[in-house]
Write a protein that holds these residues in place. Sequence first.
Motif, PDB file in Angstrom:
ATOM      1  N   LYS A  24       0.836  -1.206   0.000  1.00  0.00           N
ATOM      2  CA  LYS A  24       0.000   0.000   0.000  1.00  0.00           C
ATOM      3  C   LYS A  24       0.876   1.263   0.000  1.00  0.00           C
ATOM      4  N   CYS A  27       2.000   1.910   4.087  1.00  0.00           N
ATOM      5  CA  CYS A  27       2.288   0.819   5.031  1.00  0.00           C
ATOM      6  C   CYS A  27       2.701  -0.432   4.261  1.00  0.00           C
ATOM      7  N   CYS A  29       1.197  -3.354   4.161  1.00  0.00           N
ATOM      8  CA  CYS A  29       0.125  -4.288   3.800  1.00  0.00           C
ATOM      9  C   CYS A  29       0.122  -4.494   2.283  1.00  0.00           C
ATOM     10  N   VAL A  42      -4.916  -5.467   6.903  1.00  0.00           N
ATOM     11  CA  VAL A  42      -4.888  -4.148   7.559  1.00  0.00           C
ATOM     12  C   VAL A  42      -3.800  -4.089   8.628  1.00  0.00           C
ATOM     13  N   CYS A  43      -3.421  -2.855   8.988  1.00  0.00           N
ATOM     14  CA  CYS A  43      -2.453  -2.650  10.079  1.00  0.00           C
ATOM     15  C   CYS A  43      -2.804  -1.317  10.746  1.00  0.00           C
ATOM     16  N   CYS A  46      -3.033   1.729   8.115  1.00  0.00           N
ATOM     17  CA  CYS A  46      -4.159   1.866   7.178  1.00  0.00           C
ATOM     18  C   CYS A  46      -5.515   1.774   7.872  1.00  0.00           C
TER      19      CYS A  46
HETATM   20 ZN   LIG Z   1      -1.589  -1.386   6.443  1.00  0.00          ZN
END
Ligand SMILES: [Zn+2]
Length: 488
Positions: A24, A27, A29, A42-43, A46
């Motif tokens: 992304k 990040c 991901c 997700v993290c 995000c």
């Molecule tokens: Zn993320």
Amino acid sequence: MSENFIDVMIGLEIHVQITSLKTKLFCGCSSDYRNLPPNTNVCPVCLGLPGALPKVNKKAIEKALMVAIALNMKIAESVSWARKHYFYPDLPKNYQITQYEGKGVASIAKDGYLDYYLNGSVKRARIRRINLEEDPGKILYHSGSMLTSKYSLIDYNRSGVALLEIVTEPDFRSSKEVLAFLRELRTVLEYLDITDLDLEGAMRVDVNISVGKGKRVEIKNIGSLSDIEAAILYEITRQKSLVEKGIEVEMETRHWDQDKKATFGTRAKESEEDYRYFPDPNLPPIEIDRDLLGKIAMEMPELPSVKRRRFVEKYGISEYLAHAISSNRRLAEYFEEVMKGTTINAERAAALIANDLVGWIGAERIKEIGNVVPPSEMAKLLELLRTEAISIKIAKEVIPELVSGKRLEDILNARGWIGKVSGEELSKVIEKIVSENRKAVEDAINNPRAIQFLIGKVMEATNKKADPKETYELLAKRIDEYKQKRRV
Ligand SMILES: [Zn+2]
């Protein structure tokens, strides 16, 4: 109702996911969020959790710069980021990190253009700016549409995927111009390996339309070219009929319902102030290194417009076919690969590839063209055509069989289209033709061009299995002998 209403102005905001990136925009991901269980890609970054810090994906910047160069744009001195505030459940931070032309921030590039083709003439659309930004999450409507569903669900897997926003000036006057432009833009993006346009949602277009002196109406998030066309035609008709009734067109954002084939009002259009843009304090500007720009320009693949011109010059093919062949990068590469294996007239090769081969393979499978029919097989077929071992009729019949996965040799053998008649066997056929066509032989003695008739007879008698060159040589020799004998 006619679309050619006076003073139609259409501008586009095109959002393209940079699907060729691994991660992304801010990040680690995966950028490949499709077909995953909801909210698993997700993290903290995000998901917009407090304290999580974004880190820029440098590859995304390189991709954006590539597009900027391709669209003839002025590139900013540095990459800067702005926060665009709005409250909507798809945006967990309540602001989107984007780029903006304003105080302390700038778009990554502005003031460019892209030439496109419509009905054989070149048109130019000005590009106002391009921005990098993050994609929001995805809202899913449990039943029906945005307007009818009782509740909605949110999947943040898409949240933070790198988006390229391409904003045009309102230079289009009809849906036909919009479509021709978008086709050219899609080709450029495909050549630059920015995005895979076959993926659902990889390109979404906002269309701004105004008619006459009316206010600008924005139709959000249209996914396909056919829907874009239908939405524009619908909206021009709607606005025009309001104007004719003396009702003022309001500035608003509308939603395209692809089932009902109509636009519906959703919310009043926010003004720029509502977004409260300001520089993102977590992301200091990054200077754009001019050496990096030079390197990107050097490494960029040949653009479609350049390839088209080269095809016309190098292969001597028509503009029309150069356009058709270069409309897809894989197809263009395929054509050049095939031409390495044959000396057939390139126009003929291009026509068979662009019309017949692509027609049978189908537009949606063009990417795999080299796997469906290897270029070496296509080159062999074209060589058989060039040497007149097969006719154009047979070539056109062979192509769908090649597409179905059969080998060229097997197809020709099965149909008795190949296998050579030569040497003694060919001499016997010629002897028979010569003795049955005395009049034609006399003609050929007086007029050397009349030999073509006899060559045709031999081809017919051998089911086109005779080699035209050998046939000519043997026939000429036989006619010469006949002439000598006659003199004696
Ligand atoms: Zn993320």
